[in-house]
Design a protein around this motif. Structure first.
Motif, PDB file in Angstrom:
ATOM      1  N   ASN A  53     111.249  87.264  58.861  1.00 44.69           N
ATOM      2  CA  ASN A  53     109.889  87.631  58.459  1.00 44.69           C
ATOM      3  C   ASN A  53     109.889  88.617  57.301  1.00 44.69           C
ATOM      4  N   GLY A  80     108.597  80.323  48.541  1.00 43.63           N
ATOM      5  CA  GLY A  80     109.453  80.243  49.726  1.00 43.63           C
ATOM      6  C   GLY A  80     108.606  79.937  50.943  1.00 43.63           C
ATOM      7  N   ILE A  81     108.810  78.770  51.534  1.00 38.36           N
ATOM      8  CA  ILE A  81     107.967  78.361  52.655  1.00 38.36           C
ATOM      9  C   ILE A  81     108.720  78.555  53.971  1.00 38.36           C
ATOM     10  N   LEU A  82     108.019  79.162  54.925  1.00 30.62           N
ATOM     11  CA  LEU A  82     108.599  79.409  56.241  1.00 30.62           C
ATOM     12  C   LEU A  82     108.247  78.281  57.202  1.00 30.62           C
ATOM     13  N   ALA A 148     105.860  71.399  53.369  1.00 29.96           N
ATOM     14  CA  ALA A 148     106.626  72.412  52.642  1.00 29.96           C
ATOM     15  C   ALA A 148     107.182  71.828  51.343  1.00 29.96           C
TER      16      ALA A 148
ATOM     17  N   ASN B 154     101.204  81.879  53.388  1.00 35.54           N
ATOM     18  CA  ASN B 154     102.437  81.426  52.765  1.00 35.54           C
ATOM     19  C   ASN B 154     102.173  80.493  51.583  1.00 35.54           C
ATOM     20  N   PHE B 155     101.165  79.604  51.765  1.00 36.31           N
ATOM     21  CA  PHE B 155     100.885  78.641  50.694  1.00 36.31           C
ATOM     22  C   PHE B 155     100.043  79.249  49.578  1.00 36.31           C
TER      23      PHE B 155
END
Lengths: 252, 252
Positions: A53, A80-82, A148, B154-155
């Motif tokens: 995280n 950067g995609i989680l 993603a 995130n996106f």
């Protein structure tokens, strides 16, 4: 020599609990090269997700620095995609709408084209207009990967991405991931407690210690893809990593 | 056939109750309490002279306007309270105090402010249905799972996209629950409100039937019609729960 995509310097993180400060991450430094696939394995509760995280930008470290492409990481970005264990495909959007979600600056027709391309890539052709509750767990994972990949992230952060799947589907998704990565190279950081998964996928494996966690050992996986999980090299590596994790060979 | 099997026990209970009612009235030689058949003939009388439709139309119109206004106010307000913490802290205590006040208690004030025309019952319906909808909508925003908000973050989508594609659709199932509660309360209240100084509506029908010659057959006819229309209104709200984009929430 590859350039450093991700660089962690002396990362520390603790949380306030009713017993005072609980140190979770203690002095972690590491680098991930551009296009490299690095796996981090560690016992459950050791602070793997906390570390992830911070790297993905959702929480801040107490001290130390996190550099992405040499610049300090401050907040999450589509670069950067989680992808996490429980998934975050929006249940109120169709598969296609989910895949289009991150495509902000594209014209609409273009968005659909990109979404459909990636849906096809992960084998979800024909399910574009389905809602997530109509899909199986494996298909949801595929949709999440496709969403993603659709924003062309430079880095994929994967936090136990396949651990909610059954063993067979887990194996299938690994192969799927490798196939896509062969087509579109990304830098990947994978966090897992599954040693075999790490060996199957990664170029380099770091073993974390129990909490407060630090990097205890590093292994290079110098085996060409496709890897044969039953080969003696894999078994040898597996035993060595399990040994680092304090799991006795006989007890395994 | 299966459906018939499902509702058969409910129908049996109703039939039994009707029989007991009929039997008791005959046995006690009541001159004022009607038999079920007298209720039927009373209802036919209302249908034939056209007054029934006028009363139903008047009640539905008041509920439609009052409830409609309440939706228009409650949904944006609830979303705002749910999303903006400062607004919630400031306004929630006030709503929690206003919410338990029975709409009936507002009747004197309604008459003072709006007189004895259509506005008073509309105001009472508004007051009664707006609070449950605000509360449900706010709770809906508060219970959006963090993984979805994180994915949106995130996106890197715009605030507009975040609201339109995440916050609002994620809250929609709760909004619909709020609307069901709100409409139910609105229907309860309209009947009570119409008992005061109005000349139309199902509530007026009941009070007027009693006052003008103890027509208890019409009183009971009115009650049954209120029950049936309430059931229908709830059925309409239930249809909303079947929408594909909200079904994910109710499935579990």
């Amino acid at each position: 020599m590859r350039t450093n995509k991700i660089e962690l310097k002396n990362i520390r993180k603790g949380f306030n609990s009713n017993k005072g400060l609980l140190q979770v991450v203690e002095d972690v430094s590491l680098t991930v090269g551009d296009g490299e696939f690095v796996a981090i394995v560690g016992p459950s509760g050791c602070g793997k997700s906390t570390l992830m995280n911070m790297i993905a930008g959702f929480t801040q470290s107490d001290s130390g620095s996190i550099l992405i492409d040499g610049a300090p990481r401050t907040k999450p970005s589509p670069k950067g995609i989680l992808i996490s264990q429980h998934g975050s495909i929006f249940p109120w959007l169709t598969v296609q709408q989910n895949l289009m979600f991150g495509l902000n600056d594209h014209p609409r027709a273009d968005k659909q084209g990109v979404a459909d391309h990636y849906a096809a890539m992960v084998g979800l052709k024909g399910f574009e207009n389905s809602y997530p509750h109509e899909l199986s767990g494996g298909m949801l994972k595929r949709a999440e990967l496709a969403r993603a990949f659709a924003v062309k992230p430079e880095i994929l952060y994967m936090d136990e991405p396949f651990s909610a799947l059954d063993a067979l589907m887990n194996l299938r998704m690994r192969n799927e991931l490798l196939r896509i990565l062969a087509e579109e190279r990304h830098t990947v950081m994978l966090i897992t407690h599954d040693v075999e998964e790490a060996i199957h996928l990664a170029d380099r494996i770091m073993v974390l210690s129990p909490r407060p966690t630090k990097i205890q050992a590093t292994f290079i996986v110098d085996l060409p893809h496709p890897r044969k999980l039953t080969s003696p090299e894999v078994q040898e590596l597996r035993v060595a990593i399990l040994h680092e994790l304090g799991v006795d060979r006989n007890a395994d | 056939m299966n459906k018939l099997k499902r509702i058969a026990p409910a129908l049996a209970v109703i039939a039994l109750l009707l029989a007991a009612w009929w039997f008791t009235v005959i046995q006690t030689h009541s001159v004022i309490f009607p038999t079920p058949w007298q209720v039927v003939t009373g209802t036919l009388e209302l249908i034939n002279d056209g007054t029934l439709w006028i009363h139903i139309g008047a009640s539905l119109m008041r509920v439609g306007i009052g409830f409609g206004l309440a939706v228009l106010v409650a949904v944006p307000l609830g979303l705002w309270l749910g999303w903006v913490k400062g607004a919630y802290i400031t306004l929630n205590p006030l709503f929690q105090i206003l919410r338990p006040i029975s709409p009936i208690a507002w009747i004197p004030i309604a008459i003072l402010w709006f007189g004895v025309g259509n506005e008073s019952p509309i105001f009472l319906i508004f007051i009664s249905s707006v609070f449950p909808m605000v509360v449900q909508t706010t709770a809906g925003v508060h219970t959006i799972e963090r993984r979805y908000l994180r994915a949106a973050e995130n996106f890197g989508v715009s605030r507009y996209t975040l609201f339109r594609q995440v916050v609002v659709p994620a809250t929609l199932p709760q909004i619909i629950v709020g609307m069901r509660i709100g409409l139910g309360v609105a229907w309860l209240v309209v009947v009570a409100a119409e008992m005061i100084a109005l000349h139309s509506g199902l509530g007026y029908l009941i009070i007027d039937s009693r006052n003008a010659g103890n027509r208890y057959d019409l009183v009971i006819a009115g009650m049954i019609i209120i029950g049936l229309i309430g059931l229908m209104l709830d059925g309409v709200m239930r249809l909303l729960e079947g929408l594909k984009s909200v079904r994910w929430r109710y499935a579990h």
